[in-house]
Every structure is written in C-alpha cells, then in structure tokens.
Motif scaffolding. Structure first.
Motif, mmCIF file in Angstrom:
data_model
loop_
_atom_site.group_PDB
_atom_site.id
_atom_site.type_symbol
_atom_site.label_atom_id
_atom_site.label_comp_id
_atom_site.label_asym_id
_atom_site.label_seq_id
_atom_site.Cartn_x
_atom_site.Cartn_y
_atom_site.Cartn_z
ATOM 1 N N GLY A 121 -19.638 6.030 -2.555
ATOM 2 C CA GLY A 121 -19.269 5.846 -1.145
ATOM 3 C C GLY A 121 -18.601 4.502 -0.918
ATOM 4 O O GLY A 121 -17.598 4.405 -0.194
ATOM 5 N N GLU A 122 -19.131 3.438 -1.514
ATOM 6 C CA GLU A 122 -18.529 2.107 -1.385
ATOM 7 C C GLU A 122 -17.140 2.080 -2.003
ATOM 8 O O GLU A 122 -16.214 1.477 -1.450
ATOM 9 N N LEU A 123 -16.989 2.749 -3.138
ATOM 10 C CA LEU A 123 -15.693 2.806 -3.803
ATOM 11 C C LEU A 123 -14.666 3.517 -2.926
ATOM 12 O O LEU A 123 -13.521 3.066 -2.796
ATOM 13 N N GLY A 124 -15.063 4.594 -2.282
ATOM 14 C CA GLY A 124 -14.169 5.302 -1.369
ATOM 15 C C GLY A 124 -13.764 4.433 -0.196
ATOM 16 O O GLY A 124 -12.599 4.438 0.228
ATOM 17 N N SER A 125 -14.721 3.682 0.330
ATOM 18 C CA SER A 125 -14.434 2.786 1.453
ATOM 19 C C SER A 125 -13.451 1.688 1.037
ATOM 20 O O SER A 125 -12.504 1.377 1.774
ATOM 21 N N LEU A 126 -13.662 1.109 -0.135
ATOM 22 C CA LEU A 126 -12.753 0.072 -0.626
ATOM 23 C C LEU A 126 -11.359 0.641 -0.885
ATOM 24 O O LEU A 126 -10.348 -0.014 -0.601
ATOM 25 N N LYS A 127 -11.304 1.850 -1.385
ATOM 26 C CA LYS A 127 -10.018 2.491 -1.638
ATOM 27 C C LYS A 127 -9.247 2.666 -0.332
ATOM 28 O O LYS A 127 -8.050 2.411 -0.263
ATOM 29 N N LYS A 128 -9.947 3.081 0.728
ATOM 30 C CA LYS A 128 -9.302 3.247 2.034
ATOM 31 C C LYS A 128 -8.796 1.909 2.569
ATOM 32 O O LYS A 128 -7.685 1.826 3.105
ATOM 33 N N LYS A 129 -9.592 0.844 2.401
ATOM 34 C CA LYS A 129 -9.156 -0.479 2.855
ATOM 35 C C LYS A 129 -7.913 -0.936 2.107
ATOM 36 O O LYS A 129 -6.996 -1.510 2.700
ATOM 37 N N ILE A 130 -7.874 -0.660 0.793
ATOM 38 C CA ILE A 130 -6.708 -1.045 -0.003
ATOM 39 C C ILE A 130 -5.470 -0.300 0.480
ATOM 40 O O ILE A 130 -4.394 -0.886 0.635
ATOM 41 N N ILE A 131 -5.615 0.985 0.749
ATOM 42 C CA ILE A 131 -4.490 1.777 1.245
ATOM 43 C C ILE A 131 -4.007 1.231 2.584
ATOM 44 O O ILE A 131 -2.798 1.075 2.804
ATOM 45 N N ASP A 132 -4.942 0.917 3.483
ATOM 46 C CA ASP A 132 -4.570 0.353 4.787
ATOM 47 C C ASP A 132 -3.828 -0.973 4.620
ATOM 48 O O ASP A 132 -2.832 -1.227 5.304
ATOM 49 N N LEU A 133 -4.322 -1.830 3.709
ATOM 50 C CA LEU A 133 -3.673 -3.125 3.496
ATOM 51 C C LEU A 133 -2.278 -2.959 2.888
ATOM 52 O O LEU A 133 -1.350 -3.679 3.261
ATOM 53 N N LEU A 134 -2.122 -2.014 1.976
ATOM 54 C CA LEU A 134 -0.805 -1.773 1.381
ATOM 55 C C LEU A 134 0.179 -1.261 2.427
ATOM 56 O O LEU A 134 1.348 -1.670 2.450
ATOM 57 N N GLU A 135 -0.278 -0.368 3.313
ATOM 58 C CA GLU A 135 0.582 0.129 4.378
ATOM 59 C C GLU A 135 0.979 -0.997 5.325
ATOM 60 O O GLU A 135 2.140 -1.108 5.727
ATOM 61 N N GLU A 136 0.015 -1.839 5.679
ATOM 62 C CA GLU A 136 0.308 -2.967 6.569
ATOM 63 C C GLU A 136 1.281 -3.936 5.906
ATOM 64 O O GLU A 136 2.212 -4.428 6.540
ATOM 65 N N ASN A 137 1.089 -4.177 4.611
ATOM 66 C CA ASN A 137 1.980 -5.065 3.874
ATOM 67 C C ASN A 137 3.406 -4.526 3.872
ATOM 68 O O ASN A 137 4.363 -5.270 4.096
ATOM 69 N N SER A 138 3.557 -3.238 3.641
ATOM 70 C CA SER A 138 4.892 -2.631 3.644
ATOM 71 C C SER A 138 5.540 -2.772 5.014
ATOM 72 O O SER A 138 6.725 -3.110 5.131
ATOM 73 N N LYS A 139 4.765 -2.509 6.056
ATOM 74 C CA LYS A 139 5.280 -2.616 7.420
ATOM 75 C C LYS A 139 5.717 -4.050 7.718
ATOM 76 O O LYS A 139 6.789 -4.273 8.286
ATOM 77 N N LEU A 140 4.918 -5.019 7.291
ATOM 78 C CA LEU A 140 5.251 -6.419 7.549
ATOM 79 C C LEU A 140 6.477 -6.859 6.754
ATOM 80 O O LEU A 140 7.271 -7.672 7.237
ATOM 81 N N GLN A 141 6.647 -6.316 5.537
ATOM 82 C CA GLN A 141 7.827 -6.654 4.756
ATOM 83 C C GLN A 141 9.094 -6.146 5.439
ATOM 84 O O GLN A 141 10.105 -6.850 5.494
ATOM 85 N N VAL A 142 9.039 -4.930 5.972
ATOM 86 C CA VAL A 142 10.193 -4.380 6.690
ATOM 87 C C VAL A 142 10.471 -5.207 7.934
ATOM 88 O O VAL A 142 11.619 -5.569 8.222
ATOM 89 N N GLU A 143 9.423 -5.527 8.665
ATOM 90 C CA GLU A 143 9.561 -6.323 9.883
ATOM 91 C C GLU A 143 10.136 -7.701 9.576
ATOM 92 O O GLU A 143 11.027 -8.186 10.278
ATOM 93 N N ASN A 144 9.657 -8.309 8.506
ATOM 94 C CA ASN A 144 10.146 -9.623 8.094
ATOM 95 C C ASN A 144 11.627 -9.541 7.728
ATOM 96 O O ASN A 144 12.418 -10.417 8.100
ATOM 97 N N GLY A 145 12.015 -8.492 7.021
ATOM 98 C CA GLY A 145 13.419 -8.303 6.675
ATOM 99 C C GLY A 145 14.286 -8.156 7.911
ATOM 100 O O GLY A 145 15.384 -8.724 7.990
#
Length: 106
Positions: free
Chosen positions: A22-46
């Motif tokens: 369960g903890e591993l699944g939760s961490l996986k979801k957080k990583i996915i959310d952070l990667l999506e946010e990072n991609s969005k911020l990179q586009v915005e920064n560009g």
C-alpha cells in the motif's frame, strides 16, 4: 515452535507485506503526480522564456525601465509571480504581498 506460532508469524508477515505494498502504491502515485507537475512547469517555463525573448527582441534588445515595468505588470495580471522569491510561478491564492510591494515601489 508449534504450528500455530508459525501460522501466526506467516499471517503477521503477510499483513506487513500488504501494508508495504500500500505504501509503495502511494509513493508511486506521488511520483507520477510530481512528474506531471514537472512537465507542466517545464512547458510553462518555456512559454515564459519565449514571451520574454519576444518582448526583448521587439524593443531592440534594450527594454526601457517603463517597458520592463509594463511587462512585469502584465505578467502579474496574467497570474504569475514577479517577485524575486517566486518569480515565474503561478499565483494560486490571490495576491502576493511581495509582488504587490514591488509594483507599488515602481
């Protein structure tokens, strides 16, 4: 060690593995959310860099202080921070006191 103790130990181990899964699944979801946010911020920064380069090239490479102030005011009105603390990030909750202070000084 009797059979009951062994079964109890296996059951306990199985429960701990379930909790870890369960903890591993939760961490996986957080990583996915952070990667999506990072991609969005990179586009915005560009986009912000493109806009800034466009404004700089329009003024012949030398923006006047009034032109720079107007550009910053426009960025702020579009929902971005212009203060040195959060520059370029999206304003999510109303007005920023640091940005407001900067706008009032100029």
């Amino acid at each position: 060690m009797d059979k009951q103790a062994v079964f109890a130990q296996v059951a306990e181990l199985e429960e701990r593995i379930g909790e870890l899964y369960g903890e591993l699944g939760s961490l996986k979801k957080k990583i996915i959310d952070l990667l999506e946010e990072n991609s969005k911020l990179q586009v915005e920064n560009g986009n912000l860099r493109d806009r800034l380069e466009g404004q700089t090239s329009k003024s012949g490479g030398q923006q006047s202080s009034v032109g720079g102030f107007n550009a910053l005011t426009k960025l702020y009105e579009e929902g971005f921070h212009i203060c040195n603390i959060h520059y370029g990030s999206i304003r999510t909750e109303g007005d920023c006191l640091f940005c407001q202070s900067f706008l009032q000084k100029s």
